[in-house]
Structures are given as C-alpha cells and as structure tokens.
Motif scaffolding. Structure first.
Motif, PDB file in Angstrom:
ATOM      1  N   LYS A  40      28.282  25.327  11.646  1.00 32.99           N
ATOM      2  CA  LYS A  40      29.034  25.530  12.547  1.00 32.99           C
ATOM      3  C   LYS A  40      28.261  25.416  13.901  1.00 32.99           C
ATOM      4  N   SER A  41      26.944  25.960  13.861  1.00 37.11           N
ATOM      5  CA  SER A  41      26.300  25.649  15.164  1.00 37.11           C
ATOM      6  C   SER A  41      26.263  24.245  15.810  1.00 37.11           C
ATOM      7  N   TRP A  42      25.676  23.379  14.621  1.00 34.88           N
ATOM      8  CA  TRP A  42      25.735  22.183  14.797  1.00 34.88           C
ATOM      9  C   TRP A  42      27.178  21.597  15.670  1.00 34.88           C
ATOM     10  N   GLY A  82      20.033  33.121  19.939  1.00 34.83           N
ATOM     11  CA  GLY A  82      19.095  32.257  20.594  1.00 34.83           C
ATOM     12  C   GLY A  82      19.321  30.835  20.057  1.00 34.83           C
ATOM     13  N   GLU A  83      20.245  30.465  19.186  1.00 28.19           N
ATOM     14  CA  GLU A  83      20.438  29.372  18.551  1.00 28.19           C
ATOM     15  C   GLU A  83      20.554  27.964  19.252  1.00 28.19           C
ATOM     16  N   TYR A  84      21.176  28.433  20.439  1.00 32.83           N
ATOM     17  CA  TYR A  84      21.637  27.134  21.372  1.00 32.83           C
ATOM     18  C   TYR A  84      20.591  26.773  22.435  1.00 32.83           C
ATOM     19  N   CYS A 100      32.542  32.003  21.218  1.00 25.79           N
ATOM     20  CA  CYS A 100      32.086  33.123  20.822  1.00 25.79           C
ATOM     21  C   CYS A 100      31.320  33.231  19.375  1.00 25.79           C
ATOM     22  N   ASP A 101      30.062  33.013  19.505  1.00 29.49           N
ATOM     23  CA  ASP A 101      29.324  32.807  18.338  1.00 29.49           C
ATOM     24  C   ASP A 101      29.214  34.012  17.432  1.00 29.49           C
ATOM     25  N   GLU A 102      29.222  34.186  16.336  1.00 24.07           N
ATOM     26  CA  GLU A 102      28.944  35.289  15.713  1.00 24.07           C
ATOM     27  C   GLU A 102      30.127  36.233  15.750  1.00 24.07           C
ATOM     28  N   ALA A 103      31.071  35.787  15.908  1.00 26.06           N
ATOM     29  CA  ALA A 103      32.181  36.695  16.446  1.00 26.06           C
ATOM     30  C   ALA A 103      32.519  38.178  15.795  1.00 26.06           C
TER      31      ALA A 103
HETATM   32 MG   LIG Z   1      24.870  29.295  13.486  1.00 22.72          MG
END
Ligand SMILES: [Mg+2]
Ligand SMILES: Nc1ncnc2c1ncn2[C@@H]1O[C@H](COP(=O)(O)OP(=O)(O)OP(=O)(O)O)[C@@H](O)[C@H]1O
Length: 585
Positions: free
Chosen positions: A183-185, A209-211, A434-437
């Motif tokens: 997802k993050s990629w 802080g992934e991005y 919205c990451d980790e919504a």
């Molecule tokens: Mg992720």
C-alpha cells in the motif's frame, strides 16, 4: 480511429447462449481456448454496427475433461453439459460497450450494455497494442491528458495501466491490503506523479514516518512537534508543526477536557463553552478586531489564553457567594464541580507529549499565525512562497495514540473548513491521503469521545468534500475496521493482497455486483499487485504497480540474514535515552 479491427478468422469463438450480462462462448479448438484466461478481456460483436461489447472472462471449461459442467445462475444451475458434451466453453461477464463514434467523439466507452450479443456473434481477444489503446479509452485519457500511471496490467505486461487523475481524486479512493502487500509503495507511486505537477496540492497524514524518504521539489515534510522540539524555537519554517489548542472546535475541546463519566460533565461542558467564548472575546477586544468580535463563535479559530481560562475555572470552583442572610456566605453554583476537569486540564497542559498543543511558541498565539499555517498546509506548490512542496507529508509519529484521532481530524477539519470558506472561483482542489485510517476513522467510536469527533469530521469530508474540492485517499490494512460510511463514499478501489476474511468481505461489497467473482483473487495477489476498480478506471483490472522512485521506509527486515551476521550494530543505550526523552533525533 477504430480500435478493434479484427478479421473473422481471428475469432476465438462464438456466442452460444446469452443471459443479460452473462454470455457463454463456444470455442472451437484447444489452441484458441488456451488464449482465453480468467479475468482477461474479450470483445464481442454487437448487433449494432460500430459498437462492441466488452467482457471479462469468468470461467473456462474444456468439457471433454470436465464432465460436470454447470453454469451457476443465482440458485438455478443450467446443465449445459447434457446438451453439448463436446464443447469448450467460456463464461464471460459483459461490462460495457465501446462505440466507435458518438457525435464528434471517437472511441467512447460506456459502462452500460447498449445491446446484447446475438447468438453466433464472434468473440475476440483484447491483448497487446489493442489492449493498450483500449485501456487509454477506459481511463479517458489522451497522450497528454490527466494520466496517472500505476504500472502494467498483470495479464498483459505490455499495456500500461492508467487512471484518470481527475476521477481518482474527485470521488475519493481507498487503497487497502494486508500488511506488507504494498500500500505505501502504491501511495508513493501516486504521490510522486502528483508531486511533479506545478500546482499540486495534497496532504499526507503519515503515522509511522514511512514516507520520510520521499524527496523532490514538489514534496515538503512537516512533523508534529514532539517533546524534543519544545522550546528550541523551531517552527513552521523548519518543518515543525504546532497545532495550538485554540484550533480545536467545541466538541474536540470537550472531548479533551471533560470526562463524560463525571456526574458534573454537563456543567463542565457548559462552563467550558461559556468561558472559552469569553476568553476569545477578550482576545479579540485586546487586538481591536472589531469585525471579528461581532461574528465569531466558539468554533471560530481564535486564540485565547489557557492560563486565564485555568484561573477562571479555579475561581469558579472555589467561589463563595453571599448567602440568603446578610453577612453569610454559601458555595457558588459550580463550587467543587469543576475539580476533576481542572485536574485533567492541568495534566494535559503540562504533558510534554502534548506540547504541540499547549506549549507552542508565543507567535503561534497570534491571529495572523493561522494564515501562515494555512498557507503552508493547504496551498498548492505554485502558491507556496518558495514555489515548492505542494505535497505536504505530515509526520504524526510522536502524537500519543489516545489523542491521535483528535489531532489528525483537526488537520482534516482545517482543510475542509478552509476549502468551504474559500470563494468558489478561488478554490484549489486538495487531496487528503489518510494512511493507517483504521486508527483514526474507526468503524465505531466505542464510547471514545476523540474517535467520535474524528469520525464525524471524516464522514463529513467523505460526504461533502467533493463539492468543496477535497478528495480523500483512505489507506488501511484493516478495511473492516474503517468507518463504513466513509468507505462507502469511495468510488475508487485499489485492493492489494488481503488475507483476512472479514476484510475481504468488506472489499467485495465495494465491488459492483456483476464483478463479485473478481474478489476471489484478493488473497492470491502478489506483493505490489492490485485489483483496481472504480470511476477512475472504468474497467476492473489487475495491475502490477510499478516501484516508486523514492521508496517509503516500509521496514521489511530480513530477519534470517541479519541473524546470520557475526556482528551487529549496538543502539541500546541511545534507544533507552531516546525513550526517556521521547525524542528520536
Ligand atoms: Mg504502509
Ligand atoms: N510495487 C511493488 N513492486 C515490488 N515490490 C513491492 C511493491 N510494493 C511493495 N513491495 C515490497 O513490499 C514491501 C512492503 O510494501 P509496503 O510498505 O508498501 O507495504 P504496506 O502495505 O504499506 O504495509 P503496512 O500495512 O505494514 O504499512 C516493500 O518493502 C517492498 O519490498
């Protein structure tokens, strides 16, 4: 130019039976049958000239091998096998019509079935260049247009998978998948393409802080101030974000200061409302902001003094007033009723983890400071003072989890309110990633006041955001734990591998009825592979997402490799120290 230029002899097969959107194709020989693959596209001749019916292969059967062919149809299986024992059959779900020309427009795809195929109509494969040109029509993009490229189609790696960049953000999107599915990629891939647009405008709510590794002129990083930032004079220009308490709306303030289980909660809420309005009025009076004085409400983002509020609450809590008899005193109306709230407030105010709310530098308590904050967060690249960074990545990793929903939704509220109060002709669209919504837009509030506030704000954005140019991109590994009202408003789905049955069923419900079978691939998708369905890509398709240039920190650790080394880094003392200071610098 016509996309489909087939010769009759290229046909893979012909229509044997038709039932509304479901068609059975008879395939003459095994070679042709082998060119058919499940989830692949085919085109059928239509009864109208210049029109073609597009379908997705659902099931392939070589009947001489499979004896028990039955075509299931809503509880009423038809036994075809008994009638035609020696046929190779393919079941296709029709998903739309391609029309050569409508008015002056060429190659128009409609998701409706303008006609149904006739018996013996020919069926052709959609592959290679034809698939690429067809997919371009689908994404409604030209070579120069609003194309957002995700990667390539799994079933035809030559065809690039485009999304319509307008539609993807217009009516919200979700990106879901189990942990490590990509997802993050995928988000990074979308972000980096958006980031090069000269007036891009997006906020990324980055929880872990992934991005952080994402770079480029279009991208700026902010971090909600942690305990280590307090008092060091760093502010917006250094990327340190304070979100002072006076930005919180009434409900958020109450959820923070008032414990609902306290028997005095209603009194306390009333007092907060009354006193905050008084303090805001006092502030505006001192600043001679007469126009605002006439119009502000408790929800207006106007600074006020927390010290004074605190003193006033203490005064009310200990107040003695004249009694009925002259010379006597009795306790005031709120005497001792505010004690717990005052203790709560004092705790929060001095908690260094909440320093970004209560210990902001003095300049953050000025009216004009909100202009500066808003410009930094809500303006696109071309409106930024340095003409950089329309994609703003905000790191919330130091925000304590119990108030995370309040703080994230505060940013949501800020975005929505500003868009709502911007004149239509000046409104510039903004996307909220919205990451980790599931952490702050949960399914149910479970009695938690902070969750309630957050759900309300995001539901509002989901329902009304489109009108004000706010697009949501909901990213979660647990779609079944994300608020359903918000999910149901999302018209674009990027579903990556999902192993949990509950999550699968939530995602299946978001698929159009005729494509229910598509959901079967959810658990078997490869890492970085996605099922893409929705407004932005009229056709449901399986896509291999291309790696982003700057890759998020997804922290996939090679356990065995690391364990196999004879020595390793020692970070223990630093970790203990950072833990104590609550600061990883
Ligand atoms: Mg992720
Ligand atoms: N498109 C891709 N192509 C190749 N590899 C990929 C792709 N996407 C992800 N990966 C691999 O999968 C790993 C995990 O990806 P990612 O961090 O995006 O997962 P995630 O779904 O965000 O997980 P989490 O829910 O835990 O945050 C990456 O480190 C990378 O090795």
């Amino acid at each position: 130019m016509t996309i489909f230029t087939y010769k009759d002899e290229e046909a893979l097969g012909a229509v044997l039976s038709v039932d509304t959107a479901m068609v059975i194709i008879k395939v003459a020989d095994l070679d042709r049958l082998r060119r058919m693959q499940v989830n692949r596209l085919v085109v059928l001749q239509s009864s109208k000239a210049g029109q073609y019916l597009i379908g997705v292969v659902q099931k392939i059967t070589r009947s001489s091998v499979e004896q028990e062919l039955s075509v299931e149809q809503e509880g009423d299986p038809i036994e075809i096998e008994s009638i035609m024992p020696q046929l190779n059959l393919v079941r296709v779900t029709l998903i739309g019509t391609l029309i050569d020309k409508v008015g002056t427009k060429e190659n128009v795809f409609r998701r409706t079935l303008e006609t149904v195929p006739e018996i013996d109509a020919k069926c052709f494969a959609v592959e290679g260049d034809i698939l690429t040109s067809f997919m371009r029509v689908i994404a409604n993009v030209t070579d120069e247009g609003q194309k957002l490229s995700l990667g390539h189609y799994t079933l035809d790696e030559d065809a690039e998978a485009y999304l319509n960049g307008n539609k993807f953000f217009q009516r919200h999107a979700i990106i879901v998948g189990s942990t490590g599915s990509g997802k993050s990629w995928t988000t990074a891939r979308v972000l980096e393409q958006a980031a090069v647009l000269p007036s891009v405008n997006a906020l990324v709510l980055n929880l872990h802080g992934e991005y952080a590794p994402m770079k480029g002129d279009g991208i700026k990083h902010y971090r909600v101030a942690g305990p280590g930032d307090l008092g060091n004079g760093k502010g917006l220009k250094d990327g340190v974000l304070y979100l002072p308490y006076w930005l919180l709306g009434y409900e958020a303030l109450i959820s923070m200061f008032v414990d609902r289980s306290d028997q005095n909660a209603p009194n306390q809420a009333m007092i907060i409302a009354r006193e905050v309005v008084k303090m805001k009025r006092k502030f505006l009076g001192e600043k001679k902001a007469d126009e605002l004085l006439e119009n502000f409400t408790i929800d207006s983002p106007v600074p006020f003094s927390m010290d004074e509020l605190f003193q006033e609450l203490n005064r009310l809590n200990t107040e003695m007033i004249p009694g009925a008899k002259a010379g006597t005193e009795k306790q005031g109306d709120f005497h001792s009723k505010l004690s717990r709230m005052i203790a709560r407030l004092e705790n929060k105010r001095t908690d260094r983890r909440l320093g970004f709310l209560f210990q902001a530098p003095v300049e953050a308590n000025e009216l004009s400071w909100l202009d500066e904050l808003s410009r930094k967060l809500i303006a696109g690249t071309s409106l930024q003072s340095d003409k950089k960074g329309g994609v703003k990545i905000i790191d919330f990793s130091e925000v304590p989890s119990d108030i995370l929903p309040l703080i994230v939704s505060l940013v949501g509220q800020l975005t929505f309110s500003l868009q709502q109060w911007t004149l239509l002709e000046k409104r510039h669209p903004i996307a909220l990633f919205c990451d980790e919504a599931h952490l702050y837009i949960p399914l149910r509030s479970e009695g938690d006041a902070a969750n309630e506030v957050s759900i309300k704000i995001f539901e509002k954005i989901a329902k009304e955001g489109r009108k004000y140019g706010v697009g949501l991109v909901i990213i979660s590994q647990r779609p079944s734990e994300v608020n359903h009202t918000v999910l149901s408003q999302c018209n674009n789905l990027v579903a990556m591998r999902l192993t949990n049955a509950e999550d699968q069923s939530v995602v299946r419900k978001l698929l159009p009825d005729s494509l229910g079978g598509f959901g079967d691939v959810l658990p078997i998708l490869d890492t970085g592979e996605a099922l893409v369905v929705g407004d932005a890509s009229l056709l449901p398709s399986r896509v291999r997402i291309k790696e982003p240039n700057s890759k998020p920190n997804s922290g996939t650790v090679d356990f065995w490799d690391k364990w196999s080394k004879s020595s390793c880094e020692d970070g223990i003392v630093e970790a203990v120290d950072a833990w104590r200071k609550q600061n990883l610098q």
